[in-house]
Each structure stands twice: as C-alpha cells, then as structure tokens.
Design a protein around this motif. Structure first.
Motif, mmCIF file in Angstrom:
data_model
loop_
_atom_site.group_PDB
_atom_site.id
_atom_site.type_symbol
_atom_site.label_atom_id
_atom_site.label_comp_id
_atom_site.label_asym_id
_atom_site.label_seq_id
_atom_site.Cartn_x
_atom_site.Cartn_y
_atom_site.Cartn_z
ATOM 1 N N PHE A 177 43.267 41.158 41.637
ATOM 2 C CA PHE A 177 42.325 42.049 42.310
ATOM 3 C C PHE A 177 42.928 43.442 42.426
ATOM 4 O O PHE A 177 44.023 43.619 42.954
ATOM 5 C CB PHE A 177 41.993 41.511 43.704
ATOM 6 C CG PHE A 177 41.237 42.493 44.556
ATOM 7 C CD1 PHE A 177 39.989 42.946 44.156
ATOM 8 C CD2 PHE A 177 41.779 43.002 45.724
ATOM 9 C CE1 PHE A 177 39.293 43.876 44.909
ATOM 10 C CE2 PHE A 177 41.094 43.923 46.490
ATOM 11 C CZ PHE A 177 39.852 44.364 46.083
ATOM 12 N N HIS A 178 42.184 44.475 41.946
ATOM 13 C CA HIS A 178 42.758 45.819 42.003
ATOM 14 C C HIS A 178 41.749 46.917 42.280
ATOM 15 O O HIS A 178 42.093 47.933 42.886
ATOM 16 C CB HIS A 178 43.517 46.140 40.698
ATOM 17 C CG HIS A 178 42.680 46.096 39.470
ATOM 18 N ND1 HIS A 178 42.318 44.918 38.860
ATOM 19 C CD2 HIS A 178 42.128 47.083 38.729
ATOM 20 C CE1 HIS A 178 41.583 45.187 37.789
ATOM 21 N NE2 HIS A 178 41.453 46.476 37.689
ATOM 22 N N PHE A 179 40.476 46.778 41.867
ATOM 23 C CA PHE A 179 39.534 47.868 42.102
ATOM 24 C C PHE A 179 39.292 48.019 43.603
ATOM 25 O O PHE A 179 38.738 47.139 44.255
ATOM 26 C CB PHE A 179 38.213 47.630 41.373
ATOM 27 C CG PHE A 179 38.292 47.856 39.885
ATOM 28 C CD1 PHE A 179 38.603 49.113 39.388
ATOM 29 C CD2 PHE A 179 38.071 46.818 38.990
ATOM 30 C CE1 PHE A 179 38.690 49.336 38.013
ATOM 31 C CE2 PHE A 179 38.151 47.025 37.619
ATOM 32 C CZ PHE A 179 38.466 48.286 37.130
ATOM 33 N N GLY A 180 39.740 49.147 44.146
ATOM 34 C CA GLY A 180 39.552 49.415 45.563
ATOM 35 C C GLY A 180 40.520 48.716 46.487
ATOM 36 O O GLY A 180 40.358 48.766 47.708
ATOM 37 N N ALA A 181 41.541 48.073 45.950
ATOM 38 C CA ALA A 181 42.466 47.314 46.795
ATOM 39 C C ALA A 181 43.154 48.222 47.809
ATOM 40 O O ALA A 181 43.580 49.337 47.467
ATOM 41 C CB ALA A 181 43.517 46.612 45.935
ATOM 42 N N PRO A 182 43.282 47.788 49.070
ATOM 43 C CA PRO A 182 44.033 48.577 50.055
ATOM 44 C C PRO A 182 45.455 48.852 49.559
ATOM 45 O O PRO A 182 46.030 48.081 48.787
ATOM 46 C CB PRO A 182 44.043 47.663 51.293
ATOM 47 C CG PRO A 182 42.825 46.796 51.127
ATOM 48 C CD PRO A 182 42.695 46.569 49.651
ATOM 49 N N ASP A 183 46.017 49.968 50.004
ATOM 50 C CA ASP A 183 47.306 50.403 49.491
ATOM 51 C C ASP A 183 48.413 49.377 49.709
ATOM 52 O O ASP A 183 49.344 49.280 48.893
ATOM 53 C CB ASP A 183 47.709 51.734 50.136
ATOM 54 C CG ASP A 183 46.825 52.888 49.673
ATOM 55 O OD1 ASP A 183 46.199 52.762 48.599
ATOM 56 O OD2 ASP A 183 46.757 53.898 50.387
ATOM 57 N N ASP A 184 48.352 48.611 50.812
ATOM 58 C CA ASP A 184 49.418 47.649 51.082
ATOM 59 C C ASP A 184 49.048 46.235 50.659
ATOM 60 O O ASP A 184 49.717 45.279 51.036
ATOM 61 C CB ASP A 184 49.788 47.666 52.567
ATOM 62 C CG ASP A 184 48.690 47.108 53.459
ATOM 63 O OD1 ASP A 184 47.522 47.058 53.005
ATOM 64 O OD2 ASP A 184 48.991 46.715 54.605
ATOM 65 N N TYR A 185 47.979 46.100 49.850
ATOM 66 C CA TYR A 185 47.524 44.770 49.437
ATOM 67 C C TYR A 185 48.573 44.092 48.567
ATOM 68 O O TYR A 185 49.092 44.671 47.616
ATOM 69 C CB TYR A 185 46.212 44.873 48.667
ATOM 70 C CG TYR A 185 45.761 43.568 48.055
ATOM 71 C CD1 TYR A 185 45.077 42.633 48.816
ATOM 72 C CD2 TYR A 185 46.036 43.273 46.722
ATOM 73 C CE1 TYR A 185 44.681 41.423 48.265
ATOM 74 C CE2 TYR A 185 45.633 42.073 46.154
ATOM 75 C CZ TYR A 185 44.946 41.151 46.928
ATOM 76 O OH TYR A 185 44.556 39.953 46.379
ATOM 77 N N LEU A 186 48.875 42.836 48.871
ATOM 78 C CA LEU A 186 49.832 42.061 48.089
ATOM 79 C C LEU A 186 49.479 40.587 48.206
ATOM 80 O O LEU A 186 49.326 40.063 49.318
ATOM 81 C CB LEU A 186 51.260 42.297 48.596
ATOM 82 C CG LEU A 186 52.376 41.528 47.872
ATOM 83 C CD1 LEU A 186 52.485 41.984 46.412
ATOM 84 C CD2 LEU A 186 53.711 41.728 48.593
ATOM 85 N N CYS A 187 49.336 39.930 47.071
ATOM 86 C CA CYS A 187 49.141 38.481 47.070
ATOM 87 C C CYS A 187 50.505 37.817 47.183
ATOM 88 O O CYS A 187 51.345 37.941 46.284
ATOM 89 C CB CYS A 187 48.423 38.027 45.802
ATOM 90 S SG CYS A 187 48.199 36.241 45.706
#
Length: 321
Positions: A177-187
């Motif tokens: 997931f990357h389109f629009g992902a929050p800056d600190d998003y991490l799976c």
C-alpha cells in the motif's frame, strides 16, 4: 406506520442520518421501506441505533435495500446460512499476526480509505455492518462522502483527475500500500492469510473505475480508492502516479475534517452507499479482539469494466470490515 425517528448523523451536514428504534416488523412495512430507501439515496449512509442485536434483525434490515450478494469465497466464515443467509463473520482474536505502525501507534485491523469491490468490474450497492465484540478503545469504522470530497478537492487536482480512470487489483499485501500512505506508515507483519488471497486473485484482470462520476441527481462524486489502486489507465508513468498519489493524499487530508468515525455499540447497525462513500478502519490495540458481521447488498452502477475488455470468472477473496 409509526413516524420514523430521524436525526442528522452530524449536526449541520447533509451526509448521513440516524434512525432510532426501528423494529423487525417495521422492516416489512412497504411504507417504511420506501421512506428508508429514499433517505438512504439522499444521505448516503444510515446509522440504525437501538435495534435488536441479532442476526435475524441484521438480515431483515438488509432486505429493505435489495437482494443480498453472497461473498465470492466459500472460505470466508459465515453465520448459519439457513437462518441468516448472506451474513459473513469477521473475527480478530487478541494478538493476531497482522500488525501496522501508523500515526505513532502499533495496531491491528487498520485499513486505509477505500470502496469495496474496487478490483471487480461490478460494484456492490452497499454494505450493512454490525459489531459483535467491540474493543474497549478504537476499533472504529470511518466514512467520508465522495460528494463532499469532490466539492472540497483543490481546483487544480479536480481538473486534472476528472475524466481519468483508475486501475485496481486485489492486493492485500499491506507492504504494497502506497498511494496516499501516511508518512509514518509501516507494515510490521502481514496477515498470514494474505498469501492465499493473492494466489486466488493472481489470474484476475485489473478493474477500471472512473475517478469522478455523476449521480442521476446531478452531484459529482470523487470515487478514488487509495487502497487497491495501481495507477491511472493509459498513464502508468511517474507523472500519472504522482497525480494519483496527490489525490489520495488529499483524500486523507480532507477526511480529517469531513469523515465520520463510528464508535460501535452492540445495538447499532449501519449501511453505507458503496458507489458514493469511502470507508476505513482505525485499527485497535492488538491485545484486544474484535468481531464484526456484515451483509452485502447486490447492485452495480454500471461504469466499471475489466482492463482491455477482459472478463473473469475467477472467484477472489474479499476483505470486508
């Protein structure tokens, strides 16, 4: 027929309403059904409060809005189909394997803004959801109106995205997931069932849906699903990807002001318009469980298709929350 007890979902806004105290006999009254359907068409979302917390009521309420669509995968757990046909059961037990870090916290069951069936050529009409086991905090389901998103989207992005079509594919690998992902998003850890979902969907062609469409009543709807999006049809270039990312990021930004986040009670059920509304899940602390049940209302808005005129009979798994 008793007068419906109708209130705004959010004071001062036209998106969404609440209906209090609807009963199972009410769901069979043609006048009630007509009134509720008219309210749903106008407002795009209804929260039914103080209803009987049962599967039978869930089915009766769903039947107001049209025939139900069975889940495409027989592997998805169901409630007793003889007494409650069409009801799927979604259970997250404490300390599951799938984890996400987002907005400074570690959660499970987080999902970004999306509409259901983006990866199919047909879009179901609506979903009807209720909560069985509710975490003591978080575990909220969020909704944002595509009409309001279109009206609030920056004029530049609105002009650039209108008339474009977006490509979608079933992709439940959260690292993707990357389109629009929050800056600190991490799976942090994938759901262990994700690989099976991807395997089942591998031969399904990509679906295409318009980024903006116009309702019969004249309103324009921004209907971009950041989750499952792969690019812009005919423009899978760095420039096209940048446009889709910019629109997706603005959706996340606008949703901070425009979204409604439902804090569940056992006596709640709700329906949202899948042709108009995006939804998301806040996630919750992994130490808690969460159990939801859902029906899907059959239908199609008629604007989606598979890429290059393809068709598919593949049965693919669907994550619904």
């Amino acid at each position: 027929m008793a007068e419906l007890n109708v209130r705004p979902l959010v004071e001062g806004r036209d998106f969404g309403i609440r209906i209090l105290g609807l009963t199972e006999p009410d769901t069979h009254d043609p006048r009630v059904r007509d009134q509720v359907n008219a309210l749903f068409t106008r407002h795009g979302m209804i929260v039914f409060e103080d209803v009987e917390p049962s599967g039978a009521m869930h089915v009766a309420l769903s039947n107001i809005f049209g025939p139900m669509k069975d889940h495409p995968s027989k592997a998805v757990p169901r409630v007793d189909q003889d007494t409650m046909p069409g009801v799927i059961d979604m259970t997250c037990k404490p300390w599951p394997e799938g984890r996400i870090h987002v907005e400074g916290r570690e959660v499970t069951q987080w999902l970004p803004w999306h509409f259901d069936h983006a990866y199919n050529n047909e879009l179901n009409r609506a979903g009807v959801l209720r909560a069985i086991d509710i975490p003591p905090q978080d575990g909220l389901t969020g909704f944002v109106d595509g009409i309001e998103l279109y009206e609030r989207l920056s004029p530049d992005l609105r002009a650039r995205i209108e008339g474009r079509n977006v490509l979608y594919r079933m992709n439940v690998i959260m690292q993707n997931f990357h389109f629009g992902a929050p800056d600190d998003y991490l799976c942090l850890a994938e759901n262990p069932h994700a690989d099976a979902v991807m395997e089942a969907a591998k031969d399904t062609p990509r679906a295409v849906h318009p980024a903006v469409w116009t309702r019969e009543t004249g309103e324009k709807v921004l209907h971009v699903s950041p989750w499952m999006a792969e690019g812009i049809e005919g423009d899978e270039t760095p420039e096209g990807d940048a446009l889709l990312d910019a629109v997706s990021r603005e959706i996340f930004t606008l949703a901070r002001d425009l979204s409604y986040w439902h804090r569940w009670k056992p006596t709640d059920m709700l329906i949202w318009d899948n042709w108009r509304v995006l939804h998301a899940v806040s996630g919750h602390d992994p130490q808690y469980g969460r159990r939801m049940q859902r029906t899907t209302i059959k239908g199609d808005y008629g604007l989606g298709y598979f890429e290059n005129g393809a068709s598919s009979d593949n049965k693919i798994l669907e994550r619904t929350y």
